[in-house]
Scaffold this motif. Structure first.
Motif, PDB file in Angstrom:
ATOM      1  N   ALA A 165       0.962  -1.125  -0.109  1.00 14.10           N
ATOM      2  CA  ALA A 165      -0.033  -0.055   0.132  1.00 14.10           C
ATOM      3  C   ALA A 165       0.741   1.335   0.006  1.00 14.10           C
ATOM      4  N   SER A 166       1.909   1.086   0.586  1.00 14.06           N
ATOM      5  CA  SER A 166       2.807   2.188   0.437  1.00 14.06           C
ATOM      6  C   SER A 166       3.113   3.026  -0.872  1.00 14.06           C
ATOM      7  N   TYR A 167       3.160   1.879  -1.834  1.00 18.01           N
ATOM      8  CA  TYR A 167       3.276   2.609  -3.310  1.00 18.01           C
ATOM      9  C   TYR A 167       2.424   3.799  -3.644  1.00 18.01           C
ATOM     10  N   LEU A 168       1.159   3.351  -3.225  1.00 18.86           N
ATOM     11  CA  LEU A 168      -0.058   4.711  -3.330  1.00 18.86           C
ATOM     12  C   LEU A 168       0.544   6.095  -2.461  1.00 18.86           C
ATOM     13  N   LYS A 169       1.428   5.968  -1.620  1.00 21.38           N
ATOM     14  CA  LYS A 169       1.688   7.205  -0.916  1.00 21.38           C
ATOM     15  C   LYS A 169       2.815   7.876  -1.442  1.00 21.38           C
ATOM     16  N   ILE A 170       3.618   7.472  -2.545  1.00 25.21           N
ATOM     17  CA  ILE A 170       4.851   8.060  -2.991  1.00 25.21           C
ATOM     18  C   ILE A 170       4.737   9.215  -3.481  1.00 25.21           C
ATOM     19  N   ALA A 171       3.700   9.471  -4.406  1.00 24.02           N
ATOM     20  CA  ALA A 171       3.520  10.894  -4.753  1.00 24.02           C
ATOM     21  C   ALA A 171       3.420  11.757  -3.606  1.00 24.02           C
ATOM     22  N   ASP A 172       2.310  11.567  -2.467  1.00 19.58           N
ATOM     23  CA  ASP A 172       2.158  12.401  -1.348  1.00 19.58           C
ATOM     24  C   ASP A 172       3.583  12.444  -0.650  1.00 19.58           C
ATOM     25  N   PHE A 173       4.343  11.799  -0.610  1.00 20.45           N
ATOM     26  CA  PHE A 173       5.645  11.752  -0.040  1.00 20.45           C
ATOM     27  C   PHE A 173       6.672  12.658  -0.604  1.00 20.45           C
ATOM     28  N   ILE A 174       6.789  12.739  -1.996  1.00 22.84           N
ATOM     29  CA  ILE A 174       7.332  13.587  -2.996  1.00 22.84           C
ATOM     30  C   ILE A 174       6.722  15.161  -2.545  1.00 22.84           C
ATOM     31  N   ASP A 175       5.550  15.182  -2.682  1.00 19.33           N
ATOM     32  CA  ASP A 175       4.819  16.534  -2.320  1.00 19.33           C
ATOM     33  C   ASP A 175       5.361  17.251  -1.003  1.00 19.33           C
ATOM     34  N   THR A 176       5.965  16.437   0.036  1.00 21.73           N
ATOM     35  CA  THR A 176       6.215  16.876   1.136  1.00 21.73           C
ATOM     36  C   THR A 176       7.505  17.421   1.350  1.00 21.73           C
ATOM     37  N   LEU A 177       8.323  17.171   0.128  1.00 21.89           N
ATOM     38  CA  LEU A 177       9.866  17.426   0.235  1.00 21.89           C
ATOM     39  C   LEU A 177       9.935  18.869   0.024  1.00 21.89           C
ATOM     40  N   PRO A 178      10.923  19.761   0.233  1.00 21.25           N
ATOM     41  CA  PRO A 178      11.083  21.246   0.226  1.00 21.25           C
ATOM     42  C   PRO A 178      11.083  21.689  -1.334  1.00 21.25           C
ATOM     43  N   HIS A 179      11.743  20.719  -2.226  1.00 22.98           N
ATOM     44  CA  HIS A 179      11.751  20.868  -3.750  1.00 22.98           C
ATOM     45  C   HIS A 179      11.368  19.613  -4.384  1.00 22.98           C
ATOM     46  N   ARG A 180      10.559  19.655  -5.472  1.00 24.43           N
ATOM     47  CA  ARG A 180      10.347  18.393  -6.098  1.00 24.43           C
ATOM     48  C   ARG A 180      11.543  18.038  -7.004  1.00 24.43           C
ATOM     49  N   PRO A 181      12.171  16.735  -6.352  1.00 25.62           N
ATOM     50  CA  PRO A 181      13.223  16.120  -7.086  1.00 25.62           C
ATOM     51  C   PRO A 181      12.989  15.614  -8.540  1.00 25.62           C
ATOM     52  N   VAL A 182      14.104  15.228  -9.181  1.00 23.00           N
ATOM     53  CA  VAL A 182      13.682  14.460 -10.268  1.00 23.00           C
ATOM     54  C   VAL A 182      13.297  13.029 -10.000  1.00 23.00           C
ATOM     55  N   VAL A 183      12.295  12.724 -10.584  1.00 17.98           N
ATOM     56  CA  VAL A 183      11.487  11.464 -10.152  1.00 17.98           C
ATOM     57  C   VAL A 183      11.550  10.574 -11.404  1.00 17.98           C
ATOM     58  N   ALA A 184      12.100   9.142 -11.037  1.00 20.92           N
ATOM     59  CA  ALA A 184      12.469   8.245 -12.052  1.00 20.92           C
ATOM     60  C   ALA A 184      11.562   6.793 -11.824  1.00 20.92           C
ATOM     61  N   ALA A 185      10.920   6.181 -12.551  1.00 18.48           N
ATOM     62  CA  ALA A 185      10.149   5.187 -12.174  1.00 18.48           C
ATOM     63  C   ALA A 185      10.660   4.022 -13.177  1.00 18.48           C
ATOM     64  N   PHE A 186      10.927   2.850 -12.533  1.00 18.91           N
ATOM     65  CA  PHE A 186      11.258   1.637 -13.616  1.00 18.91           C
ATOM     66  C   PHE A 186      10.477   0.398 -13.297  1.00 18.91           C
ATOM     67  N   THR A 187      10.212  -0.406 -14.231  1.00 15.73           N
ATOM     68  CA  THR A 187       9.515  -1.496 -14.172  1.00 15.73           C
ATOM     69  C   THR A 187      10.070  -2.395 -15.488  1.00 15.73           C
ATOM     70  N   ALA A 188       9.838  -3.588 -15.284  1.00 18.40           N
ATOM     71  CA  ALA A 188       9.925  -4.555 -16.582  1.00 18.40           C
ATOM     72  C   ALA A 188       8.462  -4.900 -17.157  1.00 18.40           C
ATOM     73  N   THR A 189       7.485  -4.501 -16.547  1.00 16.62           N
ATOM     74  CA  THR A 189       6.082  -4.778 -17.073  1.00 16.62           C
ATOM     75  C   THR A 189       5.316  -3.812 -17.018  1.00 16.62           C
ATOM     76  N   ALA A 190       4.904  -3.200 -18.005  1.00 13.74           N
ATOM     77  CA  ALA A 190       3.837  -1.824 -18.055  1.00 13.74           C
ATOM     78  C   ALA A 190       3.340  -1.747 -19.254  1.00 13.74           C
ATOM     79  N   THR A 191       2.146  -2.089 -19.302  1.00 12.84           N
ATOM     80  CA  THR A 191       1.234  -1.944 -20.490  1.00 12.84           C
ATOM     81  C   THR A 191       1.169  -0.235 -20.623  1.00 12.84           C
ATOM     82  N   ALA A 192       0.589   0.042 -21.957  1.00 14.27           N
ATOM     83  CA  ALA A 192       0.212   1.394 -22.163  1.00 14.27           C
ATOM     84  C   ALA A 192      -0.450   2.030 -20.890  1.00 14.27           C
TER      85      ALA A 192
END
Length: 187
Positions: free
Chosen positions: A20-47
């Protein structure tokens, strides 16, 4: 300066069930003083999953790099045996020196298959409890699990994957099957 999300498909699918913590990642990023570069990786992703990742992580003008799905070292075979357990035991006997994962659709199936294999192999309860750790560190070579097993498992020497039950989607099938042959060897 960078937030990196591995197994990013968990943001869209599967993750809600056991991560469930994956659903909280964006909110975590929003708490940072400056939005960093965000990279997302997966071996399986449909369109659709790619669009979910972009939307749910609130990625801004993302650069998407999709590589090929062809893994020439993987061999796929489909069987419809009358006695699945007998065929499973034969497949395992043929691969007794190899590392592999047997995927089942439910925990109940995992318990039933595991119990049958343990009875067949003569393993006791305490041995079964330590099997996941033993599999990860090459002390045991077969793991019976649901699709939750394998997420984040960095084990390059999985030689086979057997689906005792079919996964819910083609993407899930490919994600699970792709845990074999990561070392480039035939699987």
């Amino acid at each position: 300066s960078l937030v990196s999300v591995d197994e990013a498909h968990c943001i869209s699918q599967w993750g809600q069930d056991f991560r469930a913590s994956y659903l909280k990642i964006a909110d975590f990023i929003d708490t940072l003083p400056h939005r960093p570069v965000v990279a997302a990786f997966t071996a399986t992703a449909t369109a659709e999953v790619q669009q979910d990742i972009i939307r749910l992580l609130r990625l801004i003008d993302p650069m998407c790099n999709v590589t090929g799905f062809d893994r020439p070292n993987l061999f796929f075979d489909v069987q419809s045996p009358k006695n699945k357990m007998s065929v499973l035991l034969n497949l395992l006997q043929e691969r007794k020196e190899k590392n592999g994962i047997i995927y089942c659709a439910t925990r109940a199936s995992v318990e039933r298959i595991c119990q049958h294999l343990c009875d067949h192999a003569g393993l006791d309860e305490s041995t079964r409890r330590s099997n996941q750790n033993a599999f990860q560190f090459d002390r045991k070579n077969v793991m019976v699990a649901t699709n939750a097993f394998g997420m984040g498992i960095d084990k390059s020497n999985v030689n086979f994957v057997i689906h005792y039950n079919m996964p819910k989607s083609l993407e899930a099938y490919y994600q699970e099957a792709g845990r074999a042959g990561r070392d480039g060897e035939p699987a």
